[in-house]
Design a protein around this motif. Structure first.
Motif, PDB file in Angstrom:
ATOM      1  N   VAL A 244      42.707 -73.046  -0.276  1.00 39.11           N
ATOM      2  CA  VAL A 244      41.850 -74.188   0.041  1.00 39.11           C
ATOM      3  C   VAL A 244      41.941 -74.484   1.531  1.00 39.11           C
ATOM      4  O   VAL A 244      42.951 -74.187   2.188  1.00 39.11           O
ATOM      5  CB  VAL A 244      42.246 -75.454  -0.754  1.00 39.11           C
ATOM      6  N   CYS A 245      40.878 -75.059   2.069  1.00 35.37           N
ATOM      7  CA  CYS A 245      40.920 -75.474   3.468  1.00 35.37           C
ATOM      8  C   CYS A 245      40.113 -76.743   3.637  1.00 35.37           C
ATOM      9  O   CYS A 245      39.242 -77.071   2.833  1.00 35.37           O
ATOM     10  CB  CYS A 245      40.398 -74.378   4.390  1.00 35.37           C
ATOM     11  N   GLY A 246      40.436 -77.492   4.672  1.00 36.26           N
ATOM     12  CA  GLY A 246      39.774 -78.755   4.951  1.00 36.26           C
ATOM     13  C   GLY A 246      40.717 -79.679   5.687  1.00 36.26           C
ATOM     14  O   GLY A 246      41.745 -79.259   6.212  1.00 36.26           O
ATOM     15  N   ALA A 247      40.375 -80.970   5.737  1.00 35.32           N
ATOM     16  CA  ALA A 247      41.223 -81.965   6.384  1.00 35.32           C
ATOM     17  C   ALA A 247      42.188 -82.550   5.363  1.00 35.32           C
ATOM     18  O   ALA A 247      41.830 -82.781   4.212  1.00 35.32           O
ATOM     19  CB  ALA A 247      40.382 -83.070   7.007  1.00 35.32           C
ATOM     20  N   PHE A 248      43.413 -82.797   5.775  1.00 36.81           N
ATOM     21  CA  PHE A 248      44.458 -83.257   4.870  1.00 36.81           C
ATOM     22  C   PHE A 248      45.138 -84.509   5.417  1.00 36.81           C
ATOM     23  O   PHE A 248      45.088 -84.789   6.611  1.00 36.81           O
ATOM     24  CB  PHE A 248      45.529 -82.163   4.695  1.00 36.81           C
ATOM     25  N   VAL A 249      45.785 -85.210   4.511  1.00 40.51           N
ATOM     26  CA  VAL A 249      46.679 -86.282   4.920  1.00 40.51           C
ATOM     27  C   VAL A 249      48.073 -85.697   5.021  1.00 40.51           C
ATOM     28  O   VAL A 249      48.601 -85.120   4.066  1.00 40.51           O
ATOM     29  CB  VAL A 249      46.652 -87.436   3.909  1.00 40.51           C
TER      30      VAL A 249
ATOM     31  N   ILE B 142      45.917 -88.705   8.596  1.00 42.95           N
ATOM     32  CA  ILE B 142      45.003 -87.566   8.534  1.00 42.95           C
ATOM     33  C   ILE B 142      45.305 -86.646   9.701  1.00 42.95           C
ATOM     34  O   ILE B 142      45.229 -87.038  10.864  1.00 42.95           O
ATOM     35  CB  ILE B 142      43.539 -88.031   8.567  1.00 42.95           C
ATOM     36  N   GLY B 143      45.669 -85.426   9.367  1.00 42.94           N
ATOM     37  CA  GLY B 143      46.016 -84.463  10.392  1.00 42.94           C
ATOM     38  C   GLY B 143      44.886 -83.486  10.663  1.00 42.94           C
ATOM     39  O   GLY B 143      43.770 -83.639  10.175  1.00 42.94           O
ATOM     40  N   ALA B 144      45.206 -82.498  11.461  1.00 42.27           N
ATOM     41  CA  ALA B 144      44.221 -81.465  11.771  1.00 42.27           C
ATOM     42  C   ALA B 144      43.903 -80.667  10.513  1.00 42.27           C
ATOM     43  O   ALA B 144      44.703 -80.618   9.574  1.00 42.27           O
ATOM     44  CB  ALA B 144      44.767 -80.544  12.852  1.00 42.27           C
ATOM     45  N   PRO B 145      42.732 -80.052  10.448  1.00 38.75           N
ATOM     46  CA  PRO B 145      42.406 -79.226   9.290  1.00 38.75           C
ATOM     47  C   PRO B 145      43.452 -78.128   9.096  1.00 38.75           C
ATOM     48  O   PRO B 145      44.072 -77.644  10.040  1.00 38.75           O
ATOM     49  CB  PRO B 145      41.047 -78.636   9.660  1.00 38.75           C
ATOM     50  N   ALA B 146      43.634 -77.740   7.854  1.00 39.05           N
ATOM     51  CA  ALA B 146      44.592 -76.692   7.520  1.00 39.05           C
ATOM     52  C   ALA B 146      44.036 -75.851   6.387  1.00 39.05           C
ATOM     53  O   ALA B 146      43.146 -76.270   5.644  1.00 39.05           O
ATOM     54  CB  ALA B 146      45.941 -77.286   7.122  1.00 39.05           C
ATOM     55  N   THR B 147      44.556 -74.656   6.279  1.00 39.27           N
ATOM     56  CA  THR B 147      44.244 -73.758   5.171  1.00 39.27           C
ATOM     57  C   THR B 147      45.528 -73.514   4.403  1.00 39.27           C
ATOM     58  O   THR B 147      46.524 -73.044   4.978  1.00 39.27           O
ATOM     59  CB  THR B 147      43.663 -72.427   5.683  1.00 39.27           C
TER      60      THR B 147
ATOM     61  N   ALA C 217      52.628 -71.870  -1.077  1.00 44.44           N
ATOM     62  CA  ALA C 217      53.247 -70.641  -0.602  1.00 44.44           C
ATOM     63  C   ALA C 217      53.282 -70.586   0.917  1.00 44.44           C
ATOM     64  O   ALA C 217      54.285 -70.176   1.510  1.00 44.44           O
ATOM     65  CB  ALA C 217      52.502 -69.427  -1.160  1.00 44.44           C
ATOM     66  N   THR C 218      52.201 -70.981   1.563  1.00 46.08           N
ATOM     67  CA  THR C 218      52.146 -70.935   3.023  1.00 46.08           C
ATOM     68  C   THR C 218      50.931 -71.707   3.489  1.00 46.08           C
ATOM     69  O   THR C 218      50.058 -72.055   2.704  1.00 46.08           O
ATOM     70  CB  THR C 218      52.075 -69.473   3.531  1.00 46.08           C
ATOM     71  N   ASN C 219      50.882 -71.998   4.796  1.00 46.14           N
ATOM     72  CA  ASN C 219      49.705 -72.650   5.369  1.00 46.14           C
ATOM     73  C   ASN C 219      49.305 -71.922   6.639  1.00 46.14           C
ATOM     74  O   ASN C 219      50.119 -71.276   7.303  1.00 46.14           O
ATOM     75  CB  ASN C 219      49.960 -74.133   5.625  1.00 46.14           C
ATOM     76  N   PHE C 220      48.037 -72.045   6.976  1.00 46.02           N
ATOM     77  CA  PHE C 220      47.450 -71.336   8.105  1.00 46.02           C
ATOM     78  C   PHE C 220      46.652 -72.337   8.941  1.00 46.02           C
ATOM     79  O   PHE C 220      46.364 -73.444   8.484  1.00 46.02           O
ATOM     80  CB  PHE C 220      46.503 -70.237   7.612  1.00 46.02           C
ATOM     81  N   PRO C 221      46.256 -71.944  10.164  1.00 44.87           N
ATOM     82  CA  PRO C 221      45.344 -72.809  10.928  1.00 44.87           C
ATOM     83  C   PRO C 221      44.107 -73.118  10.105  1.00 44.87           C
ATOM     84  O   PRO C 221      43.563 -72.256   9.419  1.00 44.87           O
ATOM     85  CB  PRO C 221      45.007 -71.951  12.157  1.00 44.87           C
ATOM     86  N   GLY C 222      43.649 -74.368  10.160  1.00 46.57           N
ATOM     87  CA  GLY C 222      42.610 -74.816   9.247  1.00 46.57           C
ATOM     88  C   GLY C 222      41.259 -74.967   9.891  1.00 46.57           C
ATOM     89  O   GLY C 222      41.082 -74.810  11.097  1.00 46.57           O
ATOM     90  N   ALA C 223      40.290 -75.274   9.023  1.00 45.87           N
ATOM     91  CA  ALA C 223      38.925 -75.473   9.480  1.00 45.87           C
ATOM     92  C   ALA C 223      38.229 -76.455   8.568  1.00 45.87           C
ATOM     93  O   ALA C 223      38.390 -76.410   7.349  1.00 45.87           O
ATOM     94  CB  ALA C 223      38.169 -74.148   9.497  1.00 45.87           C
ATOM     95  N   ALA C 224      37.465 -77.368   9.158  1.00 41.83           N
ATOM     96  CA  ALA C 224      36.566 -78.213   8.387  1.00 41.83           C
ATOM     97  C   ALA C 224      35.189 -77.572   8.398  1.00 41.83           C
ATOM     98  O   ALA C 224      34.941 -76.609   9.132  1.00 41.83           O
ATOM     99  CB  ALA C 224      36.514 -79.606   8.988  1.00 41.83           C
ATOM    100  N   ASN C 225      34.266 -78.118   7.587  1.00 37.90           N
ATOM    101  CA  ASN C 225      32.934 -77.520   7.459  1.00 37.90           C
ATOM    102  C   ASN C 225      33.082 -76.019   7.221  1.00 37.90           C
ATOM    103  O   ASN C 225      32.491 -75.195   7.907  1.00 37.90           O
ATOM    104  CB  ASN C 225      32.096 -77.767   8.716  1.00 37.90           C
ATOM    105  N   SER C 226      33.875 -75.658   6.235  1.00 38.81           N
ATOM    106  CA  SER C 226      34.445 -74.318   6.210  1.00 38.81           C
ATOM    107  C   SER C 226      34.055 -73.501   4.986  1.00 38.81           C
ATOM    108  O   SER C 226      33.521 -74.004   3.999  1.00 38.81           O
ATOM    109  CB  SER C 226      35.974 -74.424   6.266  1.00 38.81           C
ATOM    110  N   THR C 227      34.360 -72.217   5.072  1.00 37.71           N
ATOM    111  CA  THR C 227      34.239 -71.261   3.974  1.00 37.71           C
ATOM    112  C   THR C 227      35.485 -70.397   3.955  1.00 37.71           C
ATOM    113  O   THR C 227      35.982 -69.982   5.012  1.00 37.71           O
ATOM    114  CB  THR C 227      33.004 -70.363   4.161  1.00 37.71           C
ATOM    115  N   VAL C 228      36.018 -70.132   2.750  1.00 34.25           N
ATOM    116  CA  VAL C 228      37.085 -69.153   2.578  1.00 34.25           C
ATOM    117  C   VAL C 228      36.649 -68.169   1.500  1.00 34.25           C
ATOM    118  O   VAL C 228      35.951 -68.544   0.554  1.00 34.25           O
ATOM    119  CB  VAL C 228      38.438 -69.792   2.187  1.00 34.25           C
TER     120      VAL C 228
END
Length: 713
Positions: free
Chosen positions: A64-69, A74-79, A93-104
């Motif tokens: 999943v990706c988007g903006a999180f609390v 509210i922090g930067a978007p994450a994946t 399991a892990t997190n990656f640099p995120g994106a809003a208005n996004s597709t995975v």
């Protein structure tokens, strides 16, 4: 703009607005990992989710990706990647640099049997990243030079999804992708293998930027087309959807050309048209967003595919409610009746819509599902019980998992039969008999293949499925609509393949008994030389084209680096070896030269072993051009160096068996010369006895040598 005919043949019946909504059989079973700090999703700002089994343990994991609390703010978007532990439990399991208005999206782009993934959207900057699965629970970013992520402001915040889509548009065994780039330009990137990608084409959509792309074979010709959605017309007012035809098999045309376009009246952007075969007639249909405005309730119209890019609005539709941007529609058979249903979130008509065999839709609500711009949802059978579950997120609601309690269990299709392969020099047409399914009609099935270079392997075309059971590691329909598939640009070798059917609930059936085929490819025999002088030689070989056009030529030089190449000669398109030769000149006397023969076509190159020849200044030959016959001019050149007046004639030449040869010299008297033999024109040895006017000699090595040279000294 080539606008095809789209007709409404009946008055719209907005069943979702006229009927009392029933309640769908879904219950909230959100695991603790989805709502545990530091990562809690409460404001998606247009996020996205994708189910996929990244570690091949037989359970669907969640990306999943988007903006999180994060810790209450509210922090930067994450994946985020959540591992499915079984029994309804997940862990981060892990997190990656995120994106809003996004597709995975999950994809095995390198055919190694493990799912990789791509993410695109807007984060700190425009971002698109491809992550390679290291097969140990970690992922490594794969840079793609020249690829830049989209900017949502390029199309006035009218965000849609998916922003990219993967499919093998040229059938070379490697998945390619189309993507929305800055300015709304749609780019098609070719997968070269080895983690390398090349921009193949930018679609001419600059006058009406795109917001979403999807691959699908919309004309049933066996090659995926590209649908771009949410475009703006040149005036920048009315959204326009475009279907681009795949012209890979016609090199005279651009790679993709516009085949159909039509107005999408949607004002609440963000709706993603769900492509599926809603009436199970073997042709892919899609939902088109429609918002007439003036306070009228937005709806989704069903566009039925009549073939040849003719789509008809037949009055089947359902209300999605409100003017909130971000309505997301996805297709999947949630109630296991064999017909693709629809799930919607983001406006005011959230829930699932039962498909009545393509004739109408019936609304079924899911209380607590949530709503609002930027919401998302995704189908996936997380507990392997034969029912499609849902994961959702929306404004004000965290990530939620909804278990499907439909009483009917889906069963996978049967295995296809009658596998057949028809090969050429660098391609194959694979075909099979249609499978059957207890729920989905045969015409509504899609198909998926694997191809490997060793038995039981999918290292050439990845199945993204368990080869032993057919269980799918991704939640999507098969990319093959019919019962045949063409592979191109195959290197020579032996291949192993099979096919499975996929039903409307994305269940993969068992693979058929594995078949095999051979690509003949190129062949070349060891090269040899003849007619060597102090400054020239003629090189010979034979080549096999393997059934398509190929060229033969030679490489030569003072070392095995060669450095010189003769002109290419067409060897034809036959299936038998064909001789080719080439004379070379300007050589240095008393020197050794390396050489080899080469056969090549558009997909492969074959080399013969290295060989040597020596430019002996004492050797004079008659057949200087390698034609196989000594002309009077060539004979005169040779004998003028030895004799003044009169001719020496070699007659009665005959093999006598066991290495014995006989010939007669006439035209001279009083000669008694030694005769020498060689196999390589470099090492010469004397044969017993002198040559006289009538001479029979024995060469004990001639039987074991394919070619022997003789001279008088």
């Amino acid at each position: 703009m080539n606008t095809k005919f789209f007709a409404k043949i009946a008055l719209l019946t907005v069943l979702g607005a006229l009927q009392a909504a029933a309640q769908a059989p879904f219950t909230n079973v959100t695991p603790a990992a989805f709502t545990t700090a530091p990562w809690i999703m409460t404001n998606m700002n247009a996020g996205c989710a994708a189910w996929g089994d990244y570690d091949n343990d037989g359970r669907l994991d969640l990306l999943v990706c988007g903006a999180f609390v994060s810790n209450g703010s509210i922090g930067a978007p994450a994946t985020l990647l959540y591992h499915n532990d079984g029994n309804g439990q997940f862990h981060l399991a892990t997190n990656f640099p995120g994106a809003a208005n996004s597709t995975v999206q999950w994809v095995d782009y390198d055919n190694d049997g493990y799912l990789d993934f791509m993410v695109e959207g807007t984060g700190v900057s425009n971002m698109v990243q491809l992550y390679h699965n290291q097969r140990n629970g970690t992922f490594t970013n794969v840079p793609i030079p020249g690829l830049v992520g989209t900017n949502v402001s390029d199309y006035n915040a009218n965000w849609m999804t998916p922003l990219f889509s993967w499919a093998d548009y040229d059938h070379d065994g490697r998945p390619d992708f189309a993507i929305v780039a800055p300015g709304g330009v749609v780019q098609v990137w070719h997968n070269n293998g080895g983690g390398s990608f090349t921009l193949a084409m930018s679609l001419p959509t600059n006058s009406y930027p795109s917001s979403a792309v999807q691959w699908a074979d919309l004309d049933n010709d066996g090659w995926v087309d590209l649908m771009t959605m949410g475009n703006k017309d040149p005036a920048g007012v009315t959204p326009v959807d475009v279907i681009w035809h795949n012209n890979f098999t016609n090199s005279a045309l651009p790679l993709f050309t516009e085949a159909a376009s039509f107005n999408d009246d949607t004002l609440s952007m963000g709706q993603s048209p769900a492509i599926a075969d809603y009436n199970n007639d073997g042709r892919l249909d899609f939902l088109q967003g429609n918002d007439p405005g003036n306070g009228t309730t937005p709806i989704e119209d069903l566009e039925l595919n009549g073939g040849n890019y003719q789509f008809t609005q037949n009055g089947v539709s359902f209300a999605v409610g409100g003017n909130d941007p971000g309505n997301i529609c996805i297709a999947g058979d949630y109630d296991n009746d064999g017909y693709p249903d629809v799930a919607v979130i983001g406006g005011q008509g959230e829930g699932v819509y039962h498909n009545n065999a393509g004739a109408s839709f019936t609304s079924n609500s899911i209380p607590g599902l949530g709503s609002g711009a930027g919401s998302f949802l995704a189908f996936g059978d997380y507990n392997n019980d034969g029912r499609l579950d849902l994961v959702t997120a929306s404004q004000g609601n965290p990530l939620q998992l909804w278990e499907n309690l439909t009483p009917v269990t889906n069963t996978p299709p049967t295995a296809p039969t009658g596998l057949n392969a028809v090969t050429s020099s660098n391609g194959v047409v694979l075909s099979w008999n249609a499978a059957s399914d207890a729920q989905t009609p045969t015409a509504g099935l899609s198909y998926n293949i694997y191809v490997g270079t060793v038995p039981g392997s999918d290292n050439y075309v990845a199945a993204e499925a368990n080869l032993a059971t057919g269980w799918r590691r991704v939640v999507q329909r098969g990319m093959i609509q019919g019962t045949s598939y063409t592979l191109t640009q195959l290197p020579a070798g032996t291949y192993y393949w099979s096919v499975q059917a996929i039903d409307s609930a994305f269940a993969g059936g068992p693979f058929a008994t594995e078949g095999t085929f051979d690509i003949p490819g190129l062949g070349v025999t060891p090269a040899y030389c003849d007619n060597v002088t102090s400054s020239s030689a003629v090189l010979y070989s034979t080549g096999l084209s393997g059934g398509s056009g190929a060229n033969g030529y030679f490489q030569w030089g003072a070392t095995t680096s060669y450095g010189n190449t003769t002109a290419a000669q067409a060897v034809g398109a036959g299936t038998s070896y064909v001789a080719f030769r080439q004379g070379i000149s300007g050589l240095t006397p008393s020197s050794f030269y390396h050489f080899r023969a080469v056969m090549s076509n558009s997909v492969a190159v074959a080399y013969s072993p290295d060989n040597l020849f020596y430019t002996d200044p004492n050797v004079l030959i008659g057949d200087t051009n390698g034609s196989g016959a000594v002309t009077a001019t060539e004979a005169g050149m040779v004998f003028s160096n030895y004799l003044q007046g009169g001719w020496v004639v070699l007659t009665n030449l005959a093999p006598m068996g066991a290495g014995n040869f006989g010939f007669t010299l006439t035209g001279i008297t009083g000669w008694s010369l030694p005769i020498q033999a060689s196999s390589d024109l470099m090492t010469w040895s004397n044969l017993p006895g002198p040559a006289t006017l009538f001479y029979i000699f024995n060469d004990p090595y001639a039987i074991n040598s394919p070619k022997r040279f003789y001279r008088l000294r």
